[in-house]
Motif scaffolding. Structure first.
Motif, mmCIF file in Angstrom:
data_model
loop_
_atom_site.group_PDB
_atom_site.id
_atom_site.type_symbol
_atom_site.label_atom_id
_atom_site.label_comp_id
_atom_site.label_asym_id
_atom_site.label_seq_id
_atom_site.Cartn_x
_atom_site.Cartn_y
_atom_site.Cartn_z
ATOM 1 N N ILE A 32 0.844 -1.286 0.029
ATOM 2 C CA ILE A 32 -0.251 -0.101 -0.064
ATOM 3 C C ILE A 32 0.958 1.277 -0.005
ATOM 4 C CG2 ILE A 32 -0.205 -0.089 2.516
ATOM 5 C CD1 ILE A 32 -2.916 1.089 2.147
ATOM 6 N N TYR A 89 -7.376 -2.534 0.208
ATOM 7 C CA TYR A 89 -7.534 -1.110 0.272
ATOM 8 C C TYR A 89 -7.959 -0.515 -1.024
ATOM 9 C CZ TYR A 89 -2.718 -2.068 -1.431
ATOM 10 O OH TYR A 89 -1.448 -2.251 -1.887
ATOM 11 N N ILE A 100 -8.780 1.378 4.080
ATOM 12 C CA ILE A 100 -7.821 0.179 4.249
ATOM 13 C C ILE A 100 -9.014 -0.901 5.366
ATOM 14 C CG2 ILE A 100 -5.990 -1.021 5.259
ATOM 15 C CD1 ILE A 100 -4.485 1.955 4.978
#
Length: 375
Positions: free
Chosen positions: A4, A116, A101
């Motif tokens: 991420i 996410y 998320i």
């Protein structure tokens, strides 16, 4: 699971490259004052922190993620549940783009999952990850390669051809993770929660990036190539690096300042008076910030607003700034330059050295004169 971070960085750096294109068009369009505009733009980008991500991330609890594709999110969550992953918190974060998320935890495998969405794009990604007993981390992710480097302690298996539209895609990712864990000692995460593990690895990765000085030249060139652009010039690369350097400078300065104040016995009034007078220089300090501070100290009595002479050469502020710029360009390190620059301070405006540190960063803390009326 830390992929991420790289998705967020990819979005950020793509935006920075767009800004660079606009900047160089303006530089061509207004070439009569291009040099001055370039400096002012670079300073402005650095002053606001540019588009560099935070060096520490906060996961704020979120009631509703408002997924752009709710059916896909249900498919992924249901399939993860079949594989032993249980929800472990829904969060919002800014890195600096907005992220939703959904954390998951698999107690049987002692691993985690992160579903996410990058809100500006509506892109949905999945990471499955586990930490080994030696502190290294393995991540299986469907995020695309964005050209960024990765630390040695973080191995990434990319399955970017999987768009998560079928349950089999999630099962394939889980199978690859299980395969990577075979024969390895996985850290027991029985008492750990997704948010704590995620934030710990974000901090560890960002510490690694800080040690490298932020974005590297190679990364900037690689990202430009992936976007179909020619190799950026040295000027473009330095402009792209500057927000990172400023973010690192601010973070380290804040940490050193807070540690100093925490270990100094002062009253509330003394603390308030001292806070704004502290001058902190460290091995990652940005030269322009120190130059501004030193120039203000040297010229604080100059009434620039009443100057009748428009000649820039007669401007004491610009004269001091130019002299300081020459010093900082000539010295091999910012701390060496700062030591030389201290010699320019008038006798009644000298800084007083308070303390020095060697770890976690080499630094020096000074106290500037108490010459402002409010003190």
């Amino acid at each position: 699971m830390m992929m991420i971070l790289y998705v967020a960085l990819g979005v950020v750096l793509g935006f920075v490259l767009l800004i660079l294109l606009v900047w160089f068009w303006l530089k061509w369009k207004f070439r009569s004052f291009a040099a001055k505009f370039a400096d002012e733009f670079a300073n402005a980008m650095a002053q606001i922190g540019g588009m560099a991500p935070p060096l520490r991330i906060d996961l704020e609890p979120l009631h509703d993620a408002r997924w752009s594709d709710i059916d896909k999110s249900y498919l992924i969550s249901d399939t993860l549940a079949e594989l032993g992953y249980e929800p472990d918190g829904l969060f919002e974060a800014f890195a600096p783009v907005q992220l939703a998320i959904q954390g998951f935890k698999n107690n049987q495998r002692s691993c985690f999952a992160a579903l996410y969405e990058v809100k500006p794009l509506g892109s949905v990604y999945l990471d499955l990850g586990a930490e080994f007993s030696d502190g290294s981390f393995i991540t299986v992710s469907n995020t695309p390669d964005d050209g960024l480097d990765h630390p040695d302690f973080s191995k990434i298996i990319r399955l970017e051809h999987l768009d998560l539209s079928e349950a089999e895609h999630i099962r394939e990712m889980h199978a690859r993770l299980c395969e990577a864990l075979q024969g390895k000692t996985v850290l027991d995460q029985t008492d750990a929660h997704f948010a704590d593990v995620f934030q710990k690895h974000w901090a560890k990765t960002m510490d690694w990036r800080m040690e490298r000085g932020g974005m590297t030249t190679e990364e900037a060139i690689r990202i430009s190539a992936k976007n179909g652009e020619p190799d950026p010039s040295e000027e473009e690369i330095e402009l792209a690096k500057r927000p990172w350097k400023q973010q690192i400078d601010n973070f380290i300065t804040d940490q050193i300042r807070q540690d100093y104040l925490d270990h100094t016995n002062m009253s509330g009034k003394e603390w308030e008076e001292t806070l704004d007078r502290l001058v902190i220089v460290h091995e990652h300090s940005e030269a322009f910030h120190l130059i501004d501070t030193l120039t203000d100290t040297i010229c604080y009595e100059s009434d620039l607003d009443d100057e009748e002479d428009d000649d820039e050469a007669a401007d004491p502020y610009l004269k001091a700034q130019q002299e300081l710029n020459q010093i900082f360009r000539a010295e091999p390190s910012v701390m060496d330059a700062f030591h030389r620059a201290l010699e320019l301070l008038p006798p009644d405006r000298k800084y007083t050295l308070q303390t020095t540190t060697e770890t976690p960063w080499k630094s020096e803390i000074y106290l500037s004169p108490k010459y402002y009326d409010e003190y």
